[in-house]
Design a protein around this motif. Structure first.
Motif, short mmCIF file in Angstrom:
data_model
loop_
_atom_site.label_atom_id
_atom_site.label_comp_id
_atom_site.label_asym_id
_atom_site.label_seq_id
_atom_site.Cartn_x
_atom_site.Cartn_y
_atom_site.Cartn_z
N GLY A 24 0.82 -1.21 0.00
CA GLY A 24 0.00 0.00 0.00
C GLY A 24 0.85 1.26 0.00
O GLY A 24 0.49 2.25 -0.64
N LEU A 25 1.98 1.20 0.70
CA LEU A 25 2.90 2.34 0.70
C LEU A 25 3.42 2.59 -0.71
O LEU A 25 3.54 3.73 -1.14
CB LEU A 25 4.06 2.11 1.67
N GLY A 26 3.71 1.53 -1.44
CA GLY A 26 4.15 1.67 -2.83
C GLY A 26 3.09 2.32 -3.69
O GLY A 26 3.37 3.18 -4.54
N ILE A 27 1.84 1.95 -3.47
CA ILE A 27 0.73 2.55 -4.22
C ILE A 27 0.60 4.03 -3.85
O ILE A 27 0.37 4.88 -4.71
CB ILE A 27 -0.58 1.78 -3.96
N MET A 28 0.76 4.35 -2.57
CA MET A 28 0.70 5.74 -2.13
C MET A 28 1.81 6.58 -2.77
O MET A 28 1.58 7.70 -3.23
CB MET A 28 0.79 5.82 -0.60
N THR A 29 3.00 6.02 -2.81
CA THR A 29 4.14 6.73 -3.42
C THR A 29 3.90 6.94 -4.91
O THR A 29 4.20 8.00 -5.46
CB THR A 29 5.44 5.94 -3.18
N ALA A 30 3.34 5.92 -5.57
CA ALA A 30 3.04 6.03 -6.99
C ALA A 30 1.97 7.10 -7.25
O ALA A 30 2.04 7.82 -8.26
CB ALA A 30 2.57 4.69 -7.54
#
Length: 156
Positions: A24-30
């Protein structure tokens, strides 16, 4: 300085508030990155208008989007806020850099630009302060501190 601190504290927000973990953090960063691309394209396509007004609007929007992100317990709303953060942050920074380079006399341009880039050197200090605030008051409080800083910059 705290304009960048929200990125460092997104880990705690993803884990403690949204409970989505590393993926989810990766999706937030994206989402923030996609917003930055949109913001850069927006600035590049602007024709005319008042750049100072656009810059101040972007700074105010950045703070408002951080408020939404800080208070959002839902991933979709958080992602939308992060897209707004990316758009407004990139719009502010690109417009600010352009204004500085076009307003300053050529003989002083290098000195002014080097002073402007001291901002990048101060990011770790802002992140240190944000981390201390987060450890004492939780992840949402740091995001409010970042938002407050962006609004103080707007007023000053």
């Amino acid at each position: 300085m705290p304009i960048y601190a929200y990125r460092c504290e997104s880990c705690g927000h993803a884990k403690d508030v949204l409970q989505i973990g590393g993926q989810g953090l990766g999706i937030m960063t994206a989402a923030a990155g996609a917003g930055a691309v949109i913001g850069a394209l927006r600035v590049a396509s602007n024709r005319g208008g008042n750049p100072t007004r656009r810059m101040m609007l972007a700074l105010g929007t950045f703070g408002a989007c951080l408020i939404v992100f800080a208070w959002s317990p839902w991933l979709p709303l958080s992602l939308a806020a992060l897209v707004g953060v990316g758009i407004s942050q990139q719009s502010y920074m690109a417009t600010n850099n352009t204004l500085i380079q076009t307003i300053v006399d050529p003989q002083y341009r290098g000195r002014v630009i080097s002073t402007m880039f001291l901002n990048r050197a101060m990011v770790p200090l802002g992140t240190l302060v944000a981390g201390m605030v987060t450890s004492v008051a939780g992840p949402r409080s740091e995001e409010h501190t970042s938002e407050l800083q962006s609004h103080l910059n707007l007023v000053c």
